[in-house]
Design a protein around this motif. Structure first.
Motif: not given
Length: 141
Positions: A33-41, A43-50
């Protein structure tokens, strides 16, 4: 009290379908699941949810969803713990999927195109399968 989770993400691998000793279907899968914000670079980060689905929903997930497919999950958070072989307490947090929505049409063999927001080309709920004979001892909650 309220325990409700709504997620939309892509499967990180094909779902794993198993059956309990009494024959109840259970499918495990992980959503990215993509996060709604970007990191310092930038890039969009994602959470991996079981996630875990039970009964007919588990069978439908295993039959119709594959790695990379977009899915929506409505459910609740559940936590568990157990003691591992080293004697350490291990905690697990997962989403128990009460409803799973297929968020794109089935991709044809060799085709890279997809349609978001559509329905699956084959409706897994259309055949009106008979009720499952299950006791309350088979349920995870």
């Amino acid at each position: 009290m309220l325990n409700r989770v709504v997620l939309v993400g892509r499967l990180t691998r094909d779902p794993e379908l198993r059956y309990t000793p009494t024959g109840v279907a259970v499918a495990n899968f992980t959503l990215a699941v993509n996060r709604t914000f970007s990191n310092r670079q930038g890039e969009r980060e994602a959470d991996f949810i079981h996630c875990v689905a039970w009964k007919k929903s588990a069978e439908n997930v295993a039959n119709y969803l594959k790695k990379g497919h977009l899915a929506g999950v409505d459910g609740r958070i559940q936590t568990q713990s157990y003691e591992n072989n080293e004697g350490r307490r291990v905690f697990i947090t997962e989403v128990v999927a009460e409803s799973v929505q297929f968020m794109e049409t089935r991709r044809s063999e060799g085709s890279q195109s997809s349609s978001y927001g559509g329905q699956a080309s084959e409706d897994p709920f259309a055949n009106g399968s008979p009720p499952i004979d299950i006791s309350s001892d088979d349920l995870p909650f």
